[in-house]
Motif scaffolding. Sequence first.
Motif, PDB file in Angstrom:
ATOM      1  N   ALA A   8       0.846  -1.192   0.000  1.00 44.52           N
ATOM      2  CA  ALA A   8       0.000   0.000   0.000  1.00 44.52           C
ATOM      3  C   ALA A   8       0.882   1.244   0.000  1.00 44.52           C
ATOM      4  O   ALA A   8       1.881   1.315   0.716  1.00 44.52           O
ATOM      5  N   ARG A   9       0.541   2.210  -0.813  1.00 45.68           N
ATOM      6  CA  ARG A   9       1.352   3.425  -0.964  1.00 45.68           C
ATOM      7  C   ARG A   9       1.541   4.161   0.357  1.00 45.68           C
ATOM      8  O   ARG A   9       2.586   4.764   0.593  1.00 45.68           O
ATOM      9  N   GLY A  10       0.561   4.140   1.230  1.00 42.18           N
ATOM     10  CA  GLY A  10       0.660   4.848   2.504  1.00 42.18           C
ATOM     11  C   GLY A  10       1.705   4.281   3.439  1.00 42.18           C
ATOM     12  O   GLY A  10       2.123   4.945   4.380  1.00 42.18           O
ATOM     13  N   TYR A  11       2.127   3.062   3.216  1.00 42.86           N
ATOM     14  CA  TYR A  11       3.106   2.421   4.088  1.00 42.86           C
ATOM     15  C   TYR A  11       4.403   2.080   3.372  1.00 42.86           C
ATOM     16  O   TYR A  11       5.437   1.895   4.005  1.00 42.86           O
ATOM     17  N   SER A  12       4.383   1.939   2.086  1.00 41.34           N
ATOM     18  CA  SER A  12       5.532   1.457   1.333  1.00 41.34           C
ATOM     19  C   SER A  12       6.739   2.374   1.498  1.00 41.34           C
ATOM     20  O   SER A  12       6.623   3.594   1.466  1.00 41.34           O
ATOM     21  N   GLY A  13       7.895   1.758   1.654  1.00 44.13           N
ATOM     22  CA  GLY A  13       9.142   2.500   1.767  1.00 44.13           C
ATOM     23  C   GLY A  13       9.497   2.929   3.162  1.00 44.13           C
ATOM     24  O   GLY A  13      10.543   3.520   3.383  1.00 44.13           O
ATOM     25  N   LYS A  14       8.652   2.625   4.115  1.00 38.07           N
ATOM     26  CA  LYS A  14       8.878   3.100   5.475  1.00 38.07           C
ATOM     27  C   LYS A  14       9.423   1.980   6.357  1.00 38.07           C
ATOM     28  O   LYS A  14       8.879   0.895   6.397  1.00 38.07           O
ATOM     29  N   PHE A  15      10.507   2.287   7.037  1.00 40.97           N
ATOM     30  CA  PHE A  15      11.155   1.327   7.928  1.00 40.97           C
ATOM     31  C   PHE A  15      10.690   1.502   9.368  1.00 40.97           C
ATOM     32  O   PHE A  15      10.455   0.548  10.078  1.00 40.97           O
ATOM     33  N   ALA A  16      10.556   2.738   9.813  1.00 39.56           N
ATOM     34  CA  ALA A  16      10.156   3.029  11.189  1.00 39.56           C
ATOM     35  C   ALA A  16       9.295   4.288  11.192  1.00 39.56           C
ATOM     36  O   ALA A  16       9.505   5.197  10.401  1.00 39.56           O
ATOM     37  N   THR A  17       8.335   4.325  12.093  1.00 38.07           N
ATOM     38  CA  THR A  17       7.498   5.499  12.274  1.00 38.07           C
ATOM     39  C   THR A  17       7.720   6.019  13.679  1.00 38.07           C
ATOM     40  O   THR A  17       7.590   5.266  14.645  1.00 38.07           O
ATOM     41  N   LEU A  18       8.083   7.281  13.786  1.00 38.34           N
ATOM     42  CA  LEU A  18       8.296   7.919  15.078  1.00 38.34           C
ATOM     43  C   LEU A  18       7.219   8.963  15.284  1.00 38.34           C
ATOM     44  O   LEU A  18       6.864   9.677  14.345  1.00 38.34           O
ATOM     45  N   CYS A  19       6.725   9.073  16.492  1.00 35.44           N
ATOM     46  CA  CYS A  19       5.671  10.032  16.805  1.00 35.44           C
ATOM     47  C   CYS A  19       6.160  10.970  17.901  1.00 35.44           C
ATOM     48  O   CYS A  19       5.940  10.717  19.087  1.00 35.44           O
TER      49      CYS A  19
END
Length: 133
Positions: free
Chosen positions: A16-27
């Motif tokens: 899914a484009r909204g998640y693709s390419g992402k290794f980690a999400t920081l908030c």
Amino acid sequence: MPNARLLFLRNSKYAARGYSGKFATLCPADETELRRILEELDHLLGGEPGPYILSDLRWNEGPLYVRYGGSASRHRVDEYGALVPDRRGPAFQPLEWVTLPEFLLPHLDARNAATPNDLPSCGTSRRPVLSPG
């Protein structure tokens, strides 16, 4: 990512484009913490090759990106506390009620000034284009 297989699937051609390419999400808790984290990670990772994430705002030369919105749900809470859809299109779009902090504006200007010729591609990039698929 909890494991290498999920990381691979999240970055595959059909992710899914909204998640693709992402290794980690920081908030981060606030804009001060956001800036500190970006600057510290940029010192370690800045300029390293990685995917270009169309839905997020690139920090410097990447591979760091900023996005406002939810990370797991397809809905978010707006400025009035209402649950609204969290749209993830093929381009960075700040939420209509969010004012980007000053330190992100040069990155937004750079993104808006880019042309298709500025984006890396297999035929013109000096860096390798990595593809897990």
